[in-house]
Design a protein around this motif. Sequence first.
Motif, mmCIF file in Angstrom:
data_model
loop_
_atom_site.group_PDB
_atom_site.id
_atom_site.type_symbol
_atom_site.label_atom_id
_atom_site.label_comp_id
_atom_site.label_asym_id
_atom_site.label_seq_id
_atom_site.Cartn_x
_atom_site.Cartn_y
_atom_site.Cartn_z
ATOM 1 N N SER A 59 0.858 -1.193 0.000
ATOM 2 C CA SER A 59 0.000 0.000 0.000
ATOM 3 C C SER A 59 0.886 1.232 0.000
ATOM 4 O O SER A 59 1.837 1.328 0.783
ATOM 5 N N TRP B 176 0.481 5.209 0.294
ATOM 6 C CA TRP B 176 -0.555 6.080 0.824
ATOM 7 C C TRP B 176 -0.461 7.511 0.321
ATOM 8 O O TRP B 176 0.415 7.854 -0.453
ATOM 9 N N GLN C 214 3.561 4.821 4.228
ATOM 10 C CA GLN C 214 2.485 5.662 4.727
ATOM 11 C C GLN C 214 2.596 7.111 4.254
ATOM 12 O O GLN C 214 3.615 7.535 3.709
ATOM 13 N N ASP C 215 1.550 7.836 4.518
ATOM 14 C CA ASP C 215 1.312 9.180 4.007
ATOM 15 C C ASP C 215 2.536 10.093 4.099
ATOM 16 O O ASP C 215 3.183 10.179 5.137
ATOM 17 N N TYR D 112 -2.597 -2.622 7.517
ATOM 18 C CA TYR D 112 -2.552 -1.770 6.328
ATOM 19 C C TYR D 112 -3.181 -2.443 5.113
ATOM 20 O O TYR D 112 -3.768 -1.768 4.263
#
Length: 175
Positions: free
Chosen positions: A37, A39, A60-61, A162
């Motif tokens: 993933s 993000w 992640q982001d 996630y």
Amino acid sequence: MPLIKSVRGFTPEIGENTYMAENATIIGDVIIGRDCSIWFNTVLRGDVNSIRIGDRVNIQDGTVIHTLYQKSVSIIGNDVSIGHNAVIHGAEVKDGALIGMGAIVLDHAVVGEGAIIAAGSVVLSGTQVEPGSIYAGVPAKFVKKVDPEQSKEMNQKIAGNYLMYASWFTSDPRT
């Protein structure tokens, strides 16, 4: 739809069942494994050298992964979690490692298998982070060893979470 851009004859390759947020940016010589993933506001910039990402990785982001032209590559192993707003620049992160929020890992550093880089830490160029250890601080230094099974269990839980979160964005919102 994420921005997926070819550059210098390289087109990113995205593995099966990989979620990419609409504003993620994937450029150039990037290969992403399965069940990953990527993000929101994440940039994987393989314009000057290659980026390789294993299976079941969550980035992640706001994370940025980049390299040095003709001098370093970024390699992320399997089952790795990279926290919000981290920077990986020309480094290797081995299987099962965790990079905390806002951490920076610089060129030619190697984060060992199952290691944890604490949030906000800076791993300097060329640092060899021991497998199964926690590093923290600016610059990041050895803090302690962690139980390998505990570390593996924690990171597999994060990776599993996630995958679940990604499914929320890819499933039919009416169901």
